[in-house]
Design a protein around this motif. Structure first.
Motif, short mmCIF file in Angstrom:
data_model
loop_
_atom_site.label_atom_id
_atom_site.label_comp_id
_atom_site.label_asym_id
_atom_site.label_seq_id
_atom_site.Cartn_x
_atom_site.Cartn_y
_atom_site.Cartn_z
N ARG A 1 -0.08 16.06 9.60
CA ARG A 1 0.76 16.49 10.13
C ARG A 1 1.89 15.86 10.43
N ALA A 2 2.24 14.65 9.71
CA ALA A 2 3.66 13.67 9.95
C ALA A 2 4.71 15.29 9.52
N ASP A 3 6.02 14.84 9.74
CA ASP A 3 7.35 15.15 9.15
C ASP A 3 7.75 13.63 8.90
N GLN A 4 7.55 12.82 9.17
CA GLN A 4 7.86 11.50 9.11
C GLN A 4 6.47 10.91 8.54
N ILE A 5 6.44 9.78 7.29
CA ILE A 5 5.22 8.47 7.23
C ILE A 5 6.19 7.34 8.00
N VAL A 6 6.24 6.81 7.91
CA VAL A 6 6.28 5.49 8.34
C VAL A 6 5.79 3.94 7.86
N THR A 7 5.54 3.36 6.73
CA THR A 7 5.18 2.65 6.21
C THR A 7 5.48 0.90 5.75
N PRO A 8 4.95 0.84 7.28
CA PRO A 8 5.23 -1.39 7.16
C PRO A 8 4.44 -1.87 5.84
N MET A 9 5.29 -2.68 4.90
CA MET A 9 4.76 -3.63 4.26
C MET A 9 5.59 -5.29 4.05
N ASN A 10 4.60 -6.60 3.85
CA ASN A 10 5.69 -6.96 3.32
C ASN A 10 5.81 -7.30 2.04
N ASP A 11 6.52 -8.01 1.55
CA ASP A 11 7.12 -8.05 0.55
C ASP A 11 6.60 -9.12 -0.29
N SER A 12 5.66 -8.36 -1.04
CA SER A 12 4.69 -9.58 -1.67
C SER A 12 4.00 -7.65 -2.74
N PHE A 13 4.23 -8.86 -3.90
CA PHE A 13 3.17 -7.88 -4.82
C PHE A 13 1.42 -6.91 -4.11
N VAL A 14 1.57 -7.96 -3.42
CA VAL A 14 -0.34 -8.03 -2.36
C VAL A 14 -0.07 -6.48 -2.13
N ASP A 15 1.11 -6.73 -1.06
CA ASP A 15 1.40 -5.16 -0.46
C ASP A 15 2.03 -4.41 -0.82
N PHE A 16 2.74 -4.49 -1.91
CA PHE A 16 3.33 -3.57 -3.57
C PHE A 16 2.34 -2.14 -3.81
N ASP A 17 1.33 -2.88 -3.76
CA ASP A 17 0.38 -2.19 -5.26
C ASP A 17 -0.46 -1.24 -4.05
N LEU A 18 0.46 -1.45 -2.58
CA LEU A 18 -0.28 -0.21 -1.60
C LEU A 18 1.02 1.16 -1.90
N LEU A 19 1.92 1.00 -2.79
CA LEU A 19 2.40 1.68 -3.59
C LEU A 19 2.39 2.69 -4.69
N GLY A 20 1.94 1.52 -5.63
CA GLY A 20 1.70 1.32 -6.57
C GLY A 20 1.51 0.72 -7.67
N GLN A 21 0.70 0.82 -9.06
CA GLN A 21 0.26 -0.17 -9.53
C GLN A 21 1.60 -0.30 -10.82
N VAL A 22 1.94 -1.26 -10.83
CA VAL A 22 2.80 -1.47 -11.34
C VAL A 22 3.00 -2.92 -12.84
N ASP A 23 3.41 -2.65 -13.69
CA ASP A 23 2.84 -3.69 -15.03
C ASP A 23 3.40 -5.12 -14.72
N PRO A 24 3.22 -6.34 -14.63
CA PRO A 24 3.22 -7.43 -14.28
C PRO A 24 4.39 -8.08 -15.31
N VAL A 25 4.39 -7.30 -16.32
CA VAL A 25 5.92 -8.44 -16.30
C VAL A 25 6.97 -7.54 -16.91
N THR A 26 6.60 -6.21 -16.92
CA THR A 26 8.45 -4.91 -16.99
C THR A 26 8.42 -4.15 -15.65
N LEU A 27 7.55 -4.25 -14.68
CA LEU A 27 7.31 -4.24 -13.71
C LEU A 27 7.92 -2.93 -13.35
N GLU A 28 7.44 -1.63 -15.12
CA GLU A 28 6.94 -0.44 -14.55
C GLU A 28 5.69 0.41 -13.98
N LEU A 29 6.21 1.17 -13.22
CA LEU A 29 4.84 1.66 -12.67
C LEU A 29 4.23 2.15 -13.49
#
Length: 185
Positions: free
Chosen positions: A124-152
């Motif tokens: 039902r959302a018009d807007q989704i607001v996702t808070p996250m801490n500045d860490s790779f642990v939290d970033f993982d909730l958006l996408g899995q990235v290569d730990p060397v190249t940082l590519e999605l």
């Protein structure tokens, strides 16, 4: 009254600050003069709902005048947490319908996890607001990235659920549905 703006505060990780951010957004909207309804879908904790209940008690005890959100009744959170997903969804739908009728903005706080109610709110959302801490642990909730190249490498489970919510909304509304997704660090 026009259809209210629906803002969902969500991600599937606990402890990221969803309820705190929801409280700040609701308070800011209230002080801007908006009619705000809140739905707290974290049935066990209900942090946002408890904050505003405590605020109402403080306001009354101190003879103050502060804007307050409308809180549609979904019943006892602990009992609802033990209810079937169908019963939870029926209670959410009823509360959501009441909120639509009385507000300009519906603000929904979701739990840290994938639940029937969270999926219904996201759809039902018009807007989704996702808070996250500045860490790779939290970033993982958006996408899995290569730990060397940082590519999605691939979207996360939560990113996929946001995509599913967008598709569900487009099917239900019969048009191209947009959902603004804001990530706050």
């Amino acid at each position: 009254m026009a259809q209210p703006l629906v803002i969902v505060i969500g991600n599937e990780k606990g402890g990221a600050g969803k309820s705190t951010l929801a409280i700040h957004i609701a308070t800011g909207l209230l002080h801007a003069g908006k009619k705000v309804a809140i739905l707290d879908l974290d049935l066990r904790q209900r942090s946002m709902e408890r904050f505003f209940a405590n605020r109402a008690i403080w306001v009354a005890a101190n003879n103050q005048d502060l804007p307050m959100p409308f809180v549609p009744d979904m019943g006892d959170g602990k009992a609802l947490a033990r209810a079937t997903p169908e019963e939870q969804l029926a209670r959410f739908e009823a509360a959501y319908a009441v909120a639509q009728a009385v507000s300009e903005v519906i603000l929904i706080d979701t739990p840290g996890g994938d639940t029937t109610l969270s999926r219904a709110a996201h759809a039902r959302a018009d807007q989704i607001v996702t808070p996250m801490n500045d860490s790779f642990v939290d970033f993982d909730l958006l996408g899995q990235v290569d730990p060397v190249t940082l590519e999605l490498q691939k979207p996360s489970i939560y990113s996929e659920s946001v995509w599913e919510a967008r598709k569900e909304r487009a099917i239900k509304e019969g048009r191209h549905a947009t959902i603004d997704w804001l990530v706050v660090t």
